[in-house]
Scaffold this motif. Sequence first.
Motif, PDB file in Angstrom:
ATOM      1  N   PRO A  49     -47.581 -23.955  -8.320  1.00 50.97           N
ATOM      2  CA  PRO A  49     -48.730 -24.330  -9.168  1.00 50.97           C
ATOM      3  C   PRO A  49     -50.077 -23.886  -8.604  1.00 50.97           C
ATOM      4  N   SER A  50     -50.163 -23.763  -7.279  1.00 48.73           N
ATOM      5  CA  SER A  50     -51.420 -23.326  -6.663  1.00 48.73           C
ATOM      6  C   SER A  50     -51.650 -21.825  -6.822  1.00 48.73           C
ATOM      7  N   GLY A  51     -50.618 -21.118  -7.300  1.00 45.63           N
ATOM      8  CA  GLY A  51     -50.706 -19.669  -7.440  1.00 45.63           C
ATOM      9  C   GLY A  51     -50.131 -18.909  -6.274  1.00 45.63           C
ATOM     10  N   GLU A  52     -49.787 -19.606  -5.196  1.00 45.58           N
ATOM     11  CA  GLU A  52     -49.199 -18.955  -4.020  1.00 45.58           C
ATOM     12  C   GLU A  52     -47.753 -18.563  -4.305  1.00 45.58           C
ATOM     13  N   LEU A  53     -47.390 -17.353  -3.883  1.00 47.18           N
ATOM     14  CA  LEU A  53     -46.022 -16.865  -4.071  1.00 47.18           C
ATOM     15  C   LEU A  53     -45.452 -16.509  -2.704  1.00 47.18           C
ATOM     16  N   LYS A  54     -44.428 -17.276  -2.273  1.00 51.18           N
ATOM     17  CA  LYS A  54     -43.802 -17.054  -0.976  1.00 51.18           C
ATOM     18  C   LYS A  54     -42.423 -16.433  -1.196  1.00 51.18           C
ATOM     19  N   LEU A  55     -42.216 -15.260  -0.591  1.00 53.73           N
ATOM     20  CA  LEU A  55     -40.971 -14.516  -0.746  1.00 53.73           C
ATOM     21  C   LEU A  55     -40.227 -14.457   0.583  1.00 53.73           C
ATOM     22  N   LEU A  56     -38.908 -14.452   0.483  1.00 54.82           N
ATOM     23  CA  LEU A  56     -38.043 -14.198   1.630  1.00 54.82           C
ATOM     24  C   LEU A  56     -37.161 -13.024   1.274  1.00 54.82           C
ATOM     25  N   GLU A  57     -37.170 -12.001   2.109  1.00 55.71           N
ATOM     26  CA  GLU A  57     -36.291 -10.859   1.857  1.00 55.71           C
ATOM     27  C   GLU A  57     -35.174 -10.840   2.899  1.00 55.71           C
ATOM     28  N   ILE A  58     -33.928 -10.804   2.414  1.00 55.54           N
ATOM     29  CA  ILE A  58     -32.762 -10.720   3.286  1.00 55.54           C
ATOM     30  C   ILE A  58     -32.358  -9.253   3.413  1.00 55.54           C
TER      31      ILE A  58
ATOM     32  N   THR B 119     -36.320 -10.570   6.910  1.00 49.19           N
ATOM     33  CA  THR B 119     -35.207 -10.802   7.822  1.00 49.19           C
ATOM     34  C   THR B 119     -34.264  -9.603   7.794  1.00 49.19           C
ATOM     35  N   ASP B 120     -33.642  -9.369   8.919  1.00 51.19           N
ATOM     36  CA  ASP B 120     -32.581  -8.351   8.994  1.00 51.19           C
ATOM     37  C   ASP B 120     -31.764  -8.613  10.239  1.00 51.19           C
ATOM     38  N   ILE B 121     -30.474  -8.418  10.138  1.00 48.47           N
ATOM     39  CA  ILE B 121     -29.602  -8.602  11.296  1.00 48.47           C
ATOM     40  C   ILE B 121     -29.741  -7.455  12.288  1.00 48.47           C
ATOM     41  N   ASN B 122     -30.240  -6.322  11.797  1.00 45.41           N
ATOM     42  CA  ASN B 122     -30.419  -5.132  12.630  1.00 45.41           C
ATOM     43  C   ASN B 122     -31.914  -4.912  12.874  1.00 45.41           C
ATOM     44  N   PRO B 123     -32.379  -5.018  14.132  1.00 42.73           N
ATOM     45  CA  PRO B 123     -33.810  -4.872  14.417  1.00 42.73           C
ATOM     46  C   PRO B 123     -34.262  -3.429  14.626  1.00 42.73           C
TER      47      PRO B 123
ATOM     48  N   GLU C  52     -45.732 -12.345   6.652  1.00 39.55           N
ATOM     49  CA  GLU C  52     -45.837 -13.564   7.457  1.00 39.55           C
ATOM     50  C   GLU C  52     -45.072 -13.476   8.760  1.00 39.55           C
ATOM     51  N   SER C  53     -43.808 -13.085   8.710  1.00 42.98           N
ATOM     52  CA  SER C  53     -43.010 -13.016   9.932  1.00 42.98           C
ATOM     53  C   SER C  53     -41.798 -12.125   9.732  1.00 42.98           C
ATOM     54  N   PHE C  54     -41.220 -11.705  10.857  1.00 37.99           N
ATOM     55  CA  PHE C  54     -40.021 -10.874  10.853  1.00 37.99           C
ATOM     56  C   PHE C  54     -38.970 -11.557  11.718  1.00 37.99           C
ATOM     57  N   LEU C  55     -37.850 -11.880  11.112  1.00 39.58           N
ATOM     58  CA  LEU C  55     -36.803 -12.620  11.796  1.00 39.58           C
ATOM     59  C   LEU C  55     -35.544 -11.763  11.918  1.00 39.58           C
ATOM     60  N   VAL C  56     -34.967 -11.726  13.102  1.00 41.11           N
ATOM     61  CA  VAL C  56     -33.659 -11.088  13.277  1.00 41.11           C
ATOM     62  C   VAL C  56     -32.620 -12.154  12.951  1.00 41.11           C
ATOM     63  N   ALA C  57     -32.018 -12.045  11.772  1.00 40.28           N
ATOM     64  CA  ALA C  57     -31.112 -13.092  11.303  1.00 40.28           C
ATOM     65  C   ALA C  57     -30.136 -12.531  10.295  1.00 40.28           C
TER      66      ALA C  57
ATOM     67  N   LEU D 118     -29.755 -18.544   8.119  1.00 41.02           N
ATOM     68  CA  LEU D 118     -31.209 -18.455   8.019  1.00 41.02           C
ATOM     69  C   LEU D 118     -31.849 -19.756   8.505  1.00 41.02           C
ATOM     70  N   HIS D 119     -31.302 -20.315   9.580  1.00 40.47           N
ATOM     71  CA  HIS D 119     -31.759 -21.623  10.053  1.00 40.47           C
ATOM     72  C   HIS D 119     -33.239 -21.622  10.444  1.00 40.47           C
ATOM     73  N   GLN D 120     -33.788 -20.429  10.723  1.00 42.30           N
ATOM     74  CA  GLN D 120     -35.214 -20.355  11.073  1.00 42.30           C
ATOM     75  C   GLN D 120     -36.127 -20.545   9.862  1.00 42.30           C
TER      76      GLN D 120
END
Length: 246
Positions: free
Chosen positions: A70-79, A99-103, A122-127, A132-134
């Motif tokens: 509702p605030s207009g913010e759009l948060k995406l997660l890419e696997i 996120t990616d299992i291969n860095p 926002e961030s890059f996770l090796v997962a 996706l517990h992070q």
Amino acid sequence: MTEASILFFRACLALLAMPIYLLSFLGIWEPFCRKVFFPFFLEKLSAVHERKTKKQKQELFRNLPDFASPSGELKLLEIGTGGGANFQYYPPGCKVTCTDINPNFQRSLLKSMNKNQHVHYESFLVAAGEDLHQVPSGSVDAVICTLVLCSVQSVNGTLKEVLRVLKPGGAFYFLEHVAADHSSWKYFWQQICHPTWKLVFAGCCLTREIWKNLEQANFSELNLQHISVALPWTPIQPHIIGYAVK
């Protein structure tokens, strides 16, 4: 007769790929593939795949802003971000967790980021997709996953994690190559290529019927199409594309 033919042609293909099987036996191929070959191959394949699917992907991601908070913010997660081929389709100002299992995609990833500065990274996770517990539960508006479910250890486990991290009413966007119709020659050749293809291309499975996993997952809405992507002389032409709502 068909089963015997498949086994015969599999053996022929394995003979052609014997050096890779030998390197795998010696424990050399997998780390080389992960660090060098697969990032290089995926960069080249992505360039071709993008040209073939650009219109479909533009249409697929067209309604991404509809899932903003509702605030207009759009948060995406890419696997399985890989080299960041999807960044160009994301709305300006959206916040993306990659996120990616291969860095080992740094070169192509940085290139894509520099070309798509309308996105906030926002961030890059090796997962892995199954773990996706992070990422906190119910924290993202949409999850994007393209050409990834073919190689995860568990499609159902990945979809379970997708549902966990999505906010209520959030969307899961997908574009995946899948098994061909079982009565087709394409499926015959997929079965022949499957073992060697999986070894050479970092666990990529040719014969997954991913649409069935999506149908059985607990999404409230599923919009799915079967399409064919013009990739001649490859066993990955049949695809599914669409999005599902939590």
